[in-house]
Design an enzyme around this catalytic site. Structure first.
Site, mmCIF file in Angstrom:
data_model
loop_
_atom_site.group_PDB
_atom_site.id
_atom_site.type_symbol
_atom_site.label_atom_id
_atom_site.label_comp_id
_atom_site.label_asym_id
_atom_site.label_seq_id
_atom_site.Cartn_x
_atom_site.Cartn_y
_atom_site.Cartn_z
ATOM 1 N N LYS A 40 46.446 40.310 52.981
ATOM 2 C CA LYS A 40 45.326 39.379 53.136
ATOM 3 C C LYS A 40 45.802 38.122 53.854
ATOM 4 O O LYS A 40 46.800 37.503 53.481
ATOM 5 C CB LYS A 40 44.775 39.004 51.759
ATOM 6 N N LYS A 69 36.110 33.767 53.948
ATOM 7 C CA LYS A 69 35.035 33.325 53.027
ATOM 8 C C LYS A 69 33.977 32.543 53.797
ATOM 9 O O LYS A 69 33.669 31.386 53.494
ATOM 10 C CB LYS A 69 35.604 32.460 51.905
ATOM 11 N N ASP A 72 27.778 29.958 56.476
ATOM 12 C CA ASP A 72 27.152 29.230 57.590
ATOM 13 C C ASP A 72 25.734 29.744 57.794
ATOM 14 O O ASP A 72 25.270 30.625 57.057
ATOM 15 C CB ASP A 72 27.999 29.382 58.870
ATOM 16 N N ASN A 75 22.748 32.548 62.461
ATOM 17 C CA ASN A 75 23.169 32.699 63.853
ATOM 18 C C ASN A 75 24.700 32.636 63.996
ATOM 19 O O ASN A 75 25.313 33.471 64.662
ATOM 20 C CB ASN A 75 22.495 31.584 64.676
ATOM 21 N N ARG A 187 48.117 38.144 37.399
ATOM 22 C CA ARG A 187 49.372 37.557 36.902
ATOM 23 C C ARG A 187 50.061 38.511 35.927
ATOM 24 O O ARG A 187 49.399 39.319 35.264
ATOM 25 C CB ARG A 187 49.094 36.266 36.114
ATOM 26 N N GLY A 216 48.803 36.985 44.945
ATOM 27 C CA GLY A 216 49.355 35.931 45.783
ATOM 28 C C GLY A 216 50.637 35.374 45.222
ATOM 29 O O GLY A 216 51.725 35.936 45.405
ATOM 30 N N ARG A 217 50.515 34.266 44.477
ATOM 31 C CA ARG A 217 51.720 33.532 44.061
ATOM 32 C C ARG A 217 52.664 34.317 43.177
ATOM 33 O O ARG A 217 53.861 34.015 43.144
ATOM 34 C CB ARG A 217 51.290 32.215 43.391
HETATM 35 O O1 C5P Z 1 48.114 32.964 44.259
HETATM 36 P P1 C5P Z 1 46.999 33.758 43.670
HETATM 37 O O2 C5P Z 1 47.405 35.127 43.222
HETATM 38 O O3 C5P Z 1 46.235 33.000 42.627
HETATM 39 O O4 C5P Z 1 46.082 33.995 44.958
HETATM 40 C C1 C5P Z 1 44.768 34.114 44.986
HETATM 41 C C2 C5P Z 1 44.350 34.471 46.381
HETATM 42 O O5 C5P Z 1 43.073 35.065 46.263
HETATM 43 C C3 C5P Z 1 44.208 33.290 47.327
HETATM 44 O O6 C5P Z 1 44.565 33.738 48.628
HETATM 45 C C4 C5P Z 1 42.749 32.944 47.274
HETATM 46 O O7 C5P Z 1 42.217 32.492 48.501
HETATM 47 C C5 C5P Z 1 42.121 34.293 46.968
HETATM 48 N N1 C5P Z 1 40.838 34.287 46.285
HETATM 49 C C6 C5P Z 1 40.636 33.775 45.022
HETATM 50 N N2 C5P Z 1 39.392 33.829 44.434
HETATM 51 C C7 C5P Z 1 38.372 34.384 45.096
HETATM 52 C C8 C5P Z 1 38.574 34.918 46.382
HETATM 53 C C9 C5P Z 1 39.832 34.871 46.944
HETATM 54 O O8 C5P Z 1 41.579 33.269 44.409
HETATM 55 N N3 C5P Z 1 37.191 34.491 44.537
#
Ligand code: C5P
Length: 239
Positions: A40, A69, A72, A75, A187, A216-217
């Protein structure tokens, strides 16, 4: 009777590449299998490295979720989704709260492409709380609000939604197994939730009905991201 079919698959893993430099990205993705993991690209990386990064990653055969995300007017939505579709990516996102009208234009833009991306709608951010909802003037409970936006997304025939894990099963039950459910905020049980209000634990992943989990993290801050990724893959696929 529930409309969830018996053949629910294990969720696939999408890695949120929220790094600040390209070196970290390629350090990780050069060592993992594009058949096992999707990637992503969110705002921060896209603003910094743009379409060039997408092209470089595509060469390595990964499916790319361009998570901008979008929110807007119809158009602009039509134009933006058309341009995104030209990139040959796998999935992209808009905000369901932008309205059914806007989602309709986003969906229309896909018609001109043979292999358009999956189009999914954000219901709430996983960092959202009931208090945040109240602050922006929405009196519904968070689950009600999410289900309302999922219903709207289904009505306008998008491919699915992004939502917190706790409501994934309900969304599958209400809107069918083909309606994709993407869950961020993943997590390990004892790890820091950071800014996420709704966290889904890797150790419990089998309890939820999700198509994709976004990680992500947990990975980008790990001292051994490749090892952790394959550990997660094993949890998801063998337990
Ligand atoms: O670091 P972590 O695992 O919390 O990452 C979450 C990722 O998911 C980020 O890239 C964030 O933009 C994305 N995200 C989110 N909640 C949403 C949609 C996307 O946390 N509803």
């Amino acid at each position: 009777m529930s409309i969830i079919s018996e053949n629910l698959k294990n969720p696939e893993i999408i890695i949120a590449l929220d790094y600040v430099d390209k070196k970290s990205v390629f350090n990780l993705i050069d060592k993992i299998d594009p058949k096992l993991f999707k990637l992503k690209i969110g705002h921060s990386m896209f603003i910094k490295f743009g379409i060039e990064l997408i092209k470089e990653i595509k060469r390595l055969k990964f499916d790319i979720f361009l998570d901008l995300k979008l929110y807007d007017i119809p158009n602009i939505m039509f134009k933006s989704i058309s341009i995104i579709s030209e990139l040959g990516i796998w999935m992209t996102s808009v905000h369901a709260s932008g309205s059914g009208n806007v989602m309709e234009y986003a969906k229309l833009a896909l018609r001109n492409f043979n292999k358009p991306p999956l189009l999914i709608a954000i219901t709430t951010l996983t960092s959202f709380s009931e208090c945040d909802l109240y602050q922006i003037g929405i009196k519904n409970s968070l689950p009600k609000y999410i289900l309302q936006l999922a219903k709207l997304t289904k009505l306008y025939q998008l491919d699915g939604v992004v939502c917190p894990g706790f409501i994934a099963k309900k969304i599958k039950k209400n809107f069918g197994n083909d309606f994709k459910v993407v869950v961020p905020g993943i997590r390990f049980i004892n790890h820091n939730p950071h800014d996420q209000n709704f966290v889904t634990y890797i150790e419990e992943i089998k309890k939820y009905h999700m198509d994709y989990i976004v990680i992500g993290r947990t990975i980008t801050t790990s001292s051994n991201p490749v090892k952790d990724l394959y550990r997660i893959w094993n949890y998801v696929n063998t337990r």
